[in-house]
Design an enzyme around this catalytic site. Structure first.
Site, mmCIF file in Angstrom:
data_model
loop_
_atom_site.group_PDB
_atom_site.id
_atom_site.type_symbol
_atom_site.label_atom_id
_atom_site.label_comp_id
_atom_site.label_asym_id
_atom_site.label_seq_id
_atom_site.Cartn_x
_atom_site.Cartn_y
_atom_site.Cartn_z
ATOM 1 N N GLU A 395 -5.065 -22.014 -37.823
ATOM 2 C CA GLU A 395 -5.737 -22.346 -39.085
ATOM 3 C C GLU A 395 -7.114 -21.676 -39.128
ATOM 4 O O GLU A 395 -7.649 -21.400 -40.199
ATOM 5 C CB GLU A 395 -5.872 -23.873 -39.238
ATOM 6 C CG GLU A 395 -6.063 -24.318 -40.677
ATOM 7 C CD GLU A 395 -5.890 -25.815 -40.877
ATOM 8 O OE1 GLU A 395 -4.966 -26.232 -41.601
ATOM 9 O OE2 GLU A 395 -6.684 -26.595 -40.311
ATOM 10 N N HIS A 424 13.586 -22.905 -18.678
ATOM 11 C CA HIS A 424 15.019 -23.105 -18.924
ATOM 12 C C HIS A 424 15.348 -23.034 -20.407
ATOM 13 O O HIS A 424 16.376 -23.517 -20.854
ATOM 14 C CB HIS A 424 15.450 -24.445 -18.326
ATOM 15 C CG HIS A 424 15.189 -24.494 -16.853
ATOM 16 N ND1 HIS A 424 16.078 -24.025 -15.926
ATOM 17 C CD2 HIS A 424 14.091 -24.888 -16.165
ATOM 18 C CE1 HIS A 424 15.561 -24.159 -14.712
ATOM 19 N NE2 HIS A 424 14.352 -24.676 -14.831
ATOM 20 N N LYS A 529 -0.152 -26.947 -51.200
ATOM 21 C CA LYS A 529 -0.462 -28.280 -51.747
ATOM 22 C C LYS A 529 -0.338 -28.261 -53.265
ATOM 23 O O LYS A 529 0.210 -29.176 -53.878
ATOM 24 C CB LYS A 529 -1.899 -28.674 -51.386
ATOM 25 C CG LYS A 529 -2.110 -29.056 -49.946
ATOM 26 C CD LYS A 529 -3.548 -29.511 -49.767
ATOM 27 C CE LYS A 529 -3.883 -29.733 -48.310
ATOM 28 N NZ LYS A 529 -5.295 -29.915 -48.072
HETATM 29 O O1 LIG Z 1 -8.345 -34.978 -42.635
HETATM 30 P P1 LIG Z 1 -7.738 -34.593 -43.940
HETATM 31 O O2 LIG Z 1 -8.778 -34.314 -44.979
HETATM 32 O O3 LIG Z 1 -6.742 -35.609 -44.391
HETATM 33 O O4 LIG Z 1 -6.987 -33.221 -43.750
HETATM 34 C C1 LIG Z 1 -5.924 -33.076 -42.854
HETATM 35 C C2 LIG Z 1 -5.657 -31.637 -42.575
HETATM 36 O O5 LIG Z 1 -5.338 -30.956 -43.756
HETATM 37 C C3 LIG Z 1 -5.918 -29.652 -43.737
HETATM 38 O O6 LIG Z 1 -6.965 -29.658 -44.645
HETATM 39 C C4 LIG Z 1 -4.925 -28.618 -44.109
HETATM 40 O O7 LIG Z 1 -4.186 -29.025 -45.203
HETATM 41 C C5 LIG Z 1 -6.416 -29.478 -42.332
HETATM 42 O O8 LIG Z 1 -7.414 -28.546 -42.239
HETATM 43 C C6 LIG Z 1 -6.812 -30.867 -41.990
HETATM 44 O O9 LIG Z 1 -6.970 -31.055 -40.624
#
Ligand SMILES: O=P(O)(O)OC[C@H]1O[C@](O)(CO)[C@@H](O)[C@@H]1O
Length: 616
Positions: A395, A424, A529
């Site tokens: 990331e 394995h 998203k």
């Molecule tokens: O802690 P949050 O804001 O729920 O985000 C969870 C995860 O989602 C992300 O933003 C990626 O979608 C990550 O960087 C982060 O760790």
């Protein structure tokens, strides 16, 4: 029907929290997924290192051939081992980069290039806006040495939060804070709800360090998979009454985490339990989650900071609270990280283990991610290290653009589970298949606690086998031209785990500077998203169209084309088909006639007509 982002909880009440660690001055901003673009720092380096190691070098046949010429002579190899062996005495950590084939010229070039990376890191630690796209400071290093924080208010905040975590954990473990209606009389279980950086660190730490019989056992909901959530809740059984639910979300608005919370709250309601008395939130002040927890009067709230990224949050309340509740010495974890932070501040490349790692990554992957990083911890308790590193590294480094806006599609792919188990499974391919990786062995010298070892054959213990498997694989890979790094720790302890985390955090930061990218944002995640939200919006439109047709007399079954037309989304017909197939597989009011294998034959109507059209 509430939209995904409008509600965090379905059953608000107005009770107050009994513990409020949010007493220190507020930091900067609340939750948000998009931030204004700000100006870029000037400390970054040009893209290319030298003609022979430029971004195109991995396709250069001469360079590839040169890389295959690894030292084979045992004396020369032993000398290289001695020359490059790094030791951190206070941690008991060793780094061996001798099985990576970098040349002296490469090191000279890198030393020059690292000057900028060290400078950028120094500025970052002093509080520069090291995450320019989001206009944020990057302060995870301050968490283990609060005196580094650029403002006195932040130092106080870090220290107060740590004290609150320790005293809250003590009160839970000792039974001073009790669940309201459990026959056990004290909390026995933790259910952690969070995803990504709000789960992976706590999962890794729990697997690595939790004692066999922790004061509270931990379980995780880290997805919006209903069956997975049901499984976790079912496993808790009657112990739900003595479960502390920790909801972790930096932004406080992540849909998967919100869904996990709503599912858990329903389970509490179904069991006649008062969720608020057992709920804890870890999130940024004033986020949706924070406001929900405050309004509903949850048991406690702990802060996440704007200046700590999710993937580097394991030494904030995110990782520390669950760890402390499991009886893990969190101050030792922080001490180990602080020692490693200090060790990785040196600007002498050869004496800086994080810089050595970053240099090896650059060499092995040509600075463009041309080879994958296979992480092989030879210790069951470190199984989740590779999964943890997957987010930390990928990331951070998987980026389309560099800091100057050039398209670079940077990457460093991470995978791995553990040795010798993986021998394995896929080591066959690593040794003989396509040469697209370099390995990192994580070795632990101490096999098991003193006094438990025995010879399972004359002069040989079970741990000797594990050791032999590691060394054998390292040698066998090297003999076939496959490079590897070895990180050795003496024991898996809070201190060494803290140090390992800090080592890789710093290596990622330095490497990002070497390739001129922002390691601290994740713009690519937003596309998925957004697309998911669009699918759910389309589903609501489909239901509305079907509802209208199903309220007619007689009911009007619709083909997929008709539904797509009435949704004004003919280009989405495939997605509409998938939506219908998913809903009809899940006992929804929807009835689909025809064969799923021939979508054009499908006709759909709703089993019930809703005159108020709840889907509109
Ligand atoms: O802690 P949050 O804001 O729920 O985000 C969870 C995860 O989602 C992300 O933003 C990626 O979608 C990550 O960087 C982060 O760790």
């Amino acid at each position: 029907m509430a939209s995904l982002s409008t509600l965090y909880s379905s059953s608000p009440s107005l009770k107050q929290s009994t513990v409020k660690p949010f007493t220190s001055p507020p930091t900067t901003r609340g939750d948000s997924f998009s931030f204004p673009h700000t100006s870029k720092p000037t400390t970054h380096l040009p893209l290319t290192l030298s003609a022979s190691r430029s971004h195109t070098s991995h396709s250069d046949a001469a360079s590839a051939a040169a890389k295959k010429e690894l030292i084979k002579d045992p004396d020369a190899l032993w000398k290289r081992y001695l020359d490059w062996l790094y030791q951190q005495k206070d941690i008991g950590l060793y780094l061996d980069v001798s099985r990576v084939g970098f040349t002296d010229e490469f090191v000279v070039d890198m030393e020059e290039r690292f000057k900028g990376a060290f400078k950028a890191m120094e500025e970052l630690e002093k509080g520069s806006i090291a995450n320019p796209d989001e206009g944020r400071m990057v302060g995870h290093y301050w968490l283990r040495n609060s005196s580094l924080a650029p403002r006195p208010g932040l130092k106080t905040l870090i220290e107060n939060t740590l004290d609150s975590i320790c005293s809250f954990a003590d009160d839970i473990v000792s039974g001073k804070i009790k669940p309201p209606s459990s026959p056990a009389g004290r909390f026995t279980q933790i259910l952690s709800v969070g995803i990504g950086g709000s789960a992976l660190g706590p999962q890794f730490v729990a697997e690595a360090l939790a004692p066999d019989n922790p004061p509270l056992k931990i379980r995780f909901i880290d997805n919006t998979d209903p069956a997975g959530i049901d499984h976790q809740i079912a496993q808790l059984g009657p112990e739900l009454a003595s479960t502390l639910v920790i909801v972790i979300s930096k932004s406080g608005g992540t849909p998967e985490t919100r869904n996990g919370l709503l599912e858990v709250q329903k389970a509490f309601r179904d069991a006649g339990l008062n969720f608020a008395k057992q709920g804890v939130a870890i999130t940024q002040e004033n986020s949706l989650l924070d406001n929900t927890a405050r309004i509903e009067g949850w048991l406690a709230r702990f802060p996440m900071y704007d200046w700590v990224g999710g993937r580097t949050s394991v030494m904030s309340a995110v990782g520390l609270l669950p760890a402390a509740l499991q009886g893990i010495d969190i101050r030792e974890m922080l001490a180990g990280a602080a020692i490693m932070d200090e060790a990785t501040r040196t600007t002498s490349l050869k004496n800086n283990p994080a810089a050595l790692l970053a240099m090896c990554w650059y060499w092995a992957s040509d600075g463009v991610g041309s080879k994958d990083m296979v992480i092989l911890p030879y210790k069951d308790s470190l199984l989740l290290f590779s999964r943890y590193l997957q987010q930390l590294v990928m990331e951070s480094l998987g980026k389309e653009f560099d800091l100057d806006g050039n398209t670079v599609n940077q990457a460093l792919t991470v995978y791995g589970n553990k040795g010798s188990t993986d021998q394995h499974a896929y080591i066959q391919q690593l040794r003989e298949g396509v040469h697209n990786f370099f390995a990192t062995f994580i070795e632990v010298l101490r096999d098991r606690p003193p006094g438990h070892d025995w010879d399972l054959e004359p002069g040989v213990t079970c741990g000797d086998y594990l050791f032999g498997m590691l060394q054998g694989t390292r040698s066998a890979l090297y003999a076939n031209g496959r490079e590897s790094i070895s990180v050795t720790i003496e024991e898996v302890t809070p201190r060494s785990v803290g140090a390992l985390i800090a080592l890789y955090e710093r290596a990622v930061g330095l490497y990002a500077s070497l390739v001129n990218i922002n390691a601290y944002h994740q713009p690519g995640v937003e596309a998925g998203k957004k697309a998911a939200a669009e699918v759910l919006a389309l589903q609501k439109r489909v239901l509305s169209v079907l509802n209208e047709a199903s309220c007619k007399d007689p009911v009007e079954p619709l083909t997929l084309d008709e539904i797509a037309d009435r949704c004004h989304a003919p280009e989405e017909i495939e997605m509409i088909y998938k939506i219908i197939a998913h809903m009809s597989a899940n006992d929804r009011v929807l009835i689909a006639e025809g064969s799923c294998g021939s979508p054009r034959s499908v006709k759909v109507f709703l089993g019930e007509c809703n005159v108020d059209d709840m889907y509109a």
